[in-house]
Scaffold this active site. Sequence first.
Site, short mmCIF file in Angstrom:
data_model
loop_
_atom_site.label_atom_id
_atom_site.label_comp_id
_atom_site.label_asym_id
_atom_site.label_seq_id
_atom_site.Cartn_x
_atom_site.Cartn_y
_atom_site.Cartn_z
N GLU A 114 0.93 -1.11 0.03
CA GLU A 114 -0.04 0.14 0.06
C GLU A 114 0.78 1.32 0.03
O GLU A 114 2.02 1.17 -0.32
CB GLU A 114 -0.78 -0.06 1.09
N LEU A 212 10.04 -3.56 6.05
CA LEU A 212 8.85 -2.70 5.85
C LEU A 212 8.12 -2.38 7.20
O LEU A 212 7.09 -2.02 7.14
CB LEU A 212 7.95 -3.31 4.85
N ASN A 244 8.86 1.94 7.06
CA ASN A 244 7.84 1.50 7.70
C ASN A 244 6.58 2.01 7.01
O ASN A 244 6.30 3.04 7.01
CB ASN A 244 7.76 1.81 9.02
N CYS A 245 5.97 0.90 6.02
CA CYS A 245 4.82 1.22 5.41
C CYS A 245 3.72 0.20 5.33
O CYS A 245 2.87 0.44 4.43
CB CYS A 245 5.19 1.69 4.06
N VAL A 246 3.85 -0.95 5.86
CA VAL A 246 2.63 -1.78 5.75
C VAL A 246 1.45 -1.41 6.54
O VAL A 246 1.61 -1.11 7.85
CB VAL A 246 3.24 -3.38 6.22
#
Lengths: 431, 144
Positions: A114, A212, A244-246
Amino acid sequence: MKLELLKAKVKNVVWGEKTAMLAGGVLQVNKEDLLAAVNEVQNFKKISAEIARPGESVRIVPVKDVIEPRCKVGDESEVFPGMIGDVESVGSGQTFVLEGAAVVTCGKIVGFQEGIVDMSGTGADYTPFSKTNNVVLVIEPKDGIEIYEYEKACRIAGLRAAVYLATAALEAGAKADETETYELPSFAKAMTAHPGLPKVAYLYMLQTQGLLHDTYVYGLDGKKIIPSLIHPNETMDGAIVSGNCVSACDKNSTYVHQNNPVIKALYDRHGKDINFIGVIITNENVTLAEKRRSSAYSIKLAEMLGVDGLVISEEGFGNPDADLIMNCRRAEKIGIKTVLITDEFAGRDGGSQSLADAAKEADAVVTGGNANMMIVLPPLEKVIGYTDYVDVIAGGFDGSLRADGSIEVELQAITGATCELGFNKLGAKTW
Amino acid sequence: MFASSSVCMCVSNNSDLAGKVRALVLCDGSALSVIKKARDYVHVGWRIAANPLYGNFKPNQQPYRTILLYRQDGDGTADIESLTLIENALRVFEDAQIVRVPGEYPAATEKDFRYLDFVLMEETLKTFGVLSGSLSRVTGRDSA
């Protein structure tokens, strides 16, 4: 420690011959110079840059990080220490800021990423980055690069772009429209200052689970740190960087770390109704023994500071809910009052249990919103990045991407929608 | 408390862990079946090493789950912390409208999910001394 943020207000971004601030708050960017400053030919097959402005019919996906352009002024220190700058401490002196501009990194690191940033339409109402003038880097790796290396290269490219924009604009004569000053005294002075006001510290939880799901402090992997004191000004100079993007709704992008609203609010109230003592950073690891160690250590630091109250912000959901509640319980047990900031995964109707853990001591909680809420994003004219994995992005499901280009998703997929630092646009009303 | 004399067991439906993790018990089916199997072990005295809700994925996304357990000789009663965490995880997965099963996604996406499952548990597996190899994942969608 005293830090001055020299803020030039950016109202538009355009491509042009030279990177400079033009009249009327227009940031002109030389695209070739920008790409030359960030390209890592050994890792990238292709890197391109595009502009996305507020109100345009543009969708950016998948967003990896967002960074505010900043650089230091007139001293030896560098922003993003340990990442692209040297490891000397930051947080003092002067920092030049292109406020209103942002660098957005976009790349398919794994096949289900995402977050979504829509610059107009329904989705724009939920992400703070629909209101910034964005320079978007779309990064395609060479085949055969380790995923870890590619993720790191994307992260570094975004930071370099942010520093390039600020430095080039400053060198071309950009002037600040306003200056903000942030200063806290040493602990020795702080302990006797503002008698009668409650001493308050901030426990800043950082997501640190793996690829992630990582955060870096002075370039160190946050999983490997022991909880520590950090001066709030250091965060403004990029001491904390996102990897960090999950589930993008409640992940703190680097931009949010640079502009942490909890820190700003504590500064605003310092000397008025609280005595803001300082900031403790801690991690959110997976292993139970590490959770206990970090929780025990960070609350011990709060106790050593002798604070009356602790504001605790979480990052993420599920597993970190256990860290949040553990921190709350331990603090309350030794008489430190807590206020928690989290978000909720309460089901699409909002009727389910909001957190994976709870405690009776957690009786003062601020929420960033329900990440399970469904929204429909209308089709937009232009997509920067890739939509081929929208069906499996966090919050998406089979059929999320419709034939007309609209997307039905949970808020979870929208970058920053339920930010647990309050850097979002959701609020609540009572009647 | 984990000690050098503790015995470990890793319950997982992530087939890429085969040959990389010692004491691996591979199961078929969804993450929910992994959690239920781990709960059975918790009931007879095994303790869980890491939060079963690791990673910011939800049941409708990540088909894979890996749970590391350990026990000492003589442990026979359920550890309350382990039981609470495993029951919380069970509730999250049982309440989900969709629970992914391995094999539903395209092969490259499946491989990415197995890789992410591994890296999120990698530090725990290392700490408990059961990691005997590593997994690598490189760019290029043809690499599935």
